[in-house]
Scaffold this motif. Structure first.
Motif, PDB file in Angstrom:
ATOM      1  N   GLY A 154       1.009  -0.717   0.207  1.00 51.69           N
ATOM      2  CA  GLY A 154      -0.373   0.048   0.294  1.00 51.69           C
ATOM      3  C   GLY A 154       0.935   1.523   0.296  1.00 51.69           C
ATOM      4  N   ALA A 155       2.148   1.287  -0.562  1.00 55.12           N
ATOM      5  CA  ALA A 155       2.881   2.274  -0.402  1.00 55.12           C
ATOM      6  C   ALA A 155       1.940   3.439  -1.045  1.00 55.12           C
ATOM      7  CB  ALA A 155       4.642   1.548  -1.279  1.00 55.12           C
ATOM      8  N   PRO A 208      -1.442   5.516  -5.693  1.00 53.55           N
ATOM      9  CA  PRO A 208      -2.903   6.035  -5.904  1.00 53.55           C
ATOM     10  C   PRO A 208      -2.754   7.123  -6.298  1.00 53.55           C
ATOM     11  CG  PRO A 208      -1.967   6.304  -3.327  1.00 53.55           C
ATOM     12  CD  PRO A 208      -1.035   5.503  -4.260  1.00 53.55           C
ATOM     13  N   ALA A 209      -4.017   7.814  -6.690  1.00 56.49           N
ATOM     14  CA  ALA A 209      -3.927   9.101  -8.125  1.00 56.49           C
ATOM     15  C   ALA A 209      -2.974   9.653  -7.237  1.00 56.49           C
ATOM     16  CB  ALA A 209      -4.960   9.158  -8.329  1.00 56.49           C
ATOM     17  N   ARG A 213       2.841  11.972 -10.867  1.00 52.21           N
ATOM     18  CA  ARG A 213       3.286  10.532  -9.688  1.00 52.21           C
ATOM     19  C   ARG A 213       4.326  11.330  -9.151  1.00 52.21           C
ATOM     20  NH1 ARG A 213      -1.283   7.194 -10.434  1.00 52.21           N
ATOM     21  NH2 ARG A 213      -2.324   8.725 -11.573  1.00 52.21           N
ATOM     22  N   VAL A 214       5.471  11.900 -10.224  1.00 49.75           N
ATOM     23  CA  VAL A 214       6.768  11.700 -10.373  1.00 49.75           C
ATOM     24  C   VAL A 214       7.614  12.432 -10.934  1.00 49.75           C
ATOM     25  CG1 VAL A 214       9.046   9.742 -11.731  1.00 49.75           C
ATOM     26  CG2 VAL A 214       6.880   8.501 -11.693  1.00 49.75           C
TER      27      VAL A 214
END
Length: 218
Positions: free
Chosen positions: A57-58, A80-81, A110-111
């Protein structure tokens, strides 16, 4: 067993359980066109990283060593988003190739790719991380793991790639910086009371090597 058998088994596993993936295949093709070394993780190992991140769940991941962004894409897909992945790359050319691949995979939101030597970049980072993937210069692995431990919480996962070195990790007299760093890492993990850790040998398309899997206990 021989390398051709390992290659064929990897192809069999990846064909069944990874399958075709346009974004990942394009990332590898872009890496080849740019002349980057073919040292990315294998497809089945990339999926393993993805599954570990999903199981855990990172939400916040730090990667050491971006190359063309292949493993980055696998890890970022597990977020997750509103998750975040920061990836550290010393080579500006590699970083530019990776940024294009990450954007093409739809993951630029997200990166973040940070360019520079990791030991110079780390002091600019704040907070704790849920998962670390360390796949950069092996001589500095002990320093990277010490930093990770200081920026972890109970339950944080640390994965360190290439810790068997084709069996050369057994050579206590080696002067190869990658072997020396790997042996220092193994000793660090063995004596670190805050963690539970193991190392797993692997064979496949990338040859004979292995990875360390670490869970921070406290």
């Amino acid at each position: 067993m021989t390398q051709p058998v390992w290659n064929d088994v990897d192809d069999y596993i990846s064909g069944l359980l990874v399958g075709p993936d346009e974004a990942l295949e394009n990332a590898l093709a872009a890496s080849d066109r740019a002349g980057l070394p073919q040292i990315n993780v294998a497809p089945n190992h990339g999926k393993l990283l993805n599954l570990i991140a999903r199981i855990h769940g990172a939400r916040r991941i730090l990667e050491f060593g971006t190359l063309a962004g292949y493993s980055t894409i696998w890890l970022a897909r597990a977020l997750p988003a509103d998750g975040e992945l920061i990836t550290l790359e010393a080579d500006p050319h590699h970083a530019e190739v990776a940024k294009g691949n990450i954007a093409a995979a739809g993951l630029a939101d997200r990166v973040e790719v940070k360019v520079g030597k990791a030991l110079d970049t780390l002091p600019t980072l704040d907070g704790t991380f849920d998962l670390f993937f360390i796949d950069a210069d092996k001589a500095n692995n002990p320093a990277y793991v010490r930093w990770a431990l200081d920026h972890s919480r109970p339950g944080t996962v640390i994965i360190v790639d290439n810790v068997v070195r084709g069996g050369r990790v057994l050579d206590a007299d080696s002067t190869d910086p990658s072997v020396v760093g790997t042996r220092e890492l193994a000793t660090l993990l063995a004596n670190e009371p805050r963690v539970s850790a193991t190392m797993v040998q692997t064979v496949g398309g990338k040859g004979y090597d292995g990875f360390a899997l670490v869970v921070v206990d406290s």
